[in-house]
Scaffold this active site. Structure first.
Site, PDB file in Angstrom:
ATOM      1  N   CYS A   1      58.647  39.619  36.184  1.00 55.77           N
ATOM      2  CA  CYS A   1      58.665  39.997  34.704  1.00 55.77           C
ATOM      3  C   CYS A   1      58.816  38.536  33.876  1.00 55.77           C
ATOM      4  CB  CYS A   1      60.611  40.416  34.545  1.00 55.77           C
ATOM      5  SG  CYS A   1      61.078  40.411  32.829  1.00 55.77           S
TER       6      CYS A   1
ATOM      7  N   CYS B   1      27.386  30.057  19.999  1.00 58.77           N
ATOM      8  CA  CYS B   1      27.105  29.271  18.617  1.00 58.77           C
ATOM      9  C   CYS B   1      28.372  28.751  18.047  1.00 58.77           C
ATOM     10  CB  CYS B   1      26.504  30.472  17.735  1.00 58.77           C
ATOM     11  SG  CYS B   1      25.899  29.740  16.184  1.00 58.77           S
TER      12      CYS B   1
END
Length: 315
Positions: A164, A136
């Protein structure tokens, strides 16, 4: 090593980092300017009145994109009339929409996975279509691109995990055409995870970077090639001295085209003799990492300790 840096840096920048990051997101030069009414919905999570949006009773063929950043969100073939007063879709473009439970636990918010713009809410098991899903969406959050018309988006997004995220971020943010790189988490089973969660609590998340780039200056293949050259894609669940599944090599694709490009590059590397361990999976919800992780080497100085660029494609 990273745990020690956490203790030292958190007290210095955590209080200001979140506000600065949010301001940077809203003021990005790659975002389209918004009116006051659009800001009320898109940024402040308001809701337009039902039956007033221009896309409620609208069924032309084409693609619906984010009003704020231009990212493609929905195909017209997935739009249907639910009678609720807002545009309804029973599916989204893969990886384009992020779902987040509302704080009250009653509903699930949907936002643009590229820029975080508020779209509306998603509802399940209502029986409107065979997919039993209803997005919606506020019309004001969308822009419609007719079939056969180019969506001249000012930005696109890529997600990469390669050890990392400090090092991956360092190299990618230097690439021409890249406007921003954010460190975060993706691919696991916990909403809004912390660094401690990802590192020590087996959430399944990887350390990921979100790359926002200008398609007129660079393209996804250039960035993906760079990604494969700044980390070792043959290592499994580690990168250099960092060991753990959060350091795995993974490409999170937003579109079928991104998936095909990643798989093509992996094939090229395998033909050169590399035993590539990189996963290629659909993008999921991106959770931004703590402020002290953002632009780490720019703040700290120095260069990455476990990443370096290696020419893998032209030799």
């Amino acid at each position: 090593m990273k745990r020690m840096m956490y203790v030292l840096l958190f007290s210095l920048i955590a209080l200001t980092g979140c506000a600065q990051n949010q301001k940077q997101k809203q003021d990005s030069p790659n975002y389209r300017p918004l009116t006051a009414k659009e800001e009320m919905v898109i940024i402040h999570k308001g809701t337009e009145r039902p039956f007033t949006g221009k896309y409620d009773k609208f069924y032309e063929e084409g693609t619906y994109v984010c009003k704020r950043c231009g990212a493609e969100l929905y195909h017209s073939s997935d739009k249907f009339d639910s009678g609720c007063g807002w545009p309804s879709f029973d599916d989204e473009i893969e990886g384009a929409v992020k779902r987040t439970p509302d704080p009250d636990g009653m509903r699930t918010e949907i936002t643009c996975n590229n820029c975080g713009a508020h779209l509306g809410h998603v509802f399940l098991n209502e029986g409107f279509t065979n997919k039993n899903t209803r997005h919606c969406v506020n019309s004001i959050s969308l822009e419609f691109i007719p079939a056969g018309t180019s969506n001249k988006a000012t930005s696109d997004t890529a997600y990469f995990a390669g050890g990392c995220f400090w090092g991956v971020e360092y190299y990618l943010e230097q690439e021409p055409g890249v406007s921003s790189v954010e460190s975060g988490y993706m691919g696991g089973n916990k909403n809004n995870p912390s660094y401690e969660d990802v590192s020590y609590r087996h959430t399944g998340h990887a350390e990921v970077v979100r790359v926002i780039f200008d398609p007129s200056e660079t393209n996804y293949e250039n960035l993906a090639k760079l990604f494969f050259e700044i980390h070792d894609p043959t290592q499994v669940n580690r990168q250099g001295p960092d060991v753990g599944s959060q350091y795995r090599s993974e490409v999170f694709f937003r579109t079928v085209q991104q998936k095909q490009i990643a798989e093509k590059l992996i094939g090229m590397l395998e033909l050169k003799g590399y035993d590539v361990a990189t996963r290629v999976t659909p993008a999921a919800a991106f959770w931004q990492a703590e402020a002290y992780h953002q632009d780490y080497y720019e703040k700290k100085g120095g260069t990455p300790y476990c990443h370096k660029r290696v020419n893998r494609f032209s030799r």
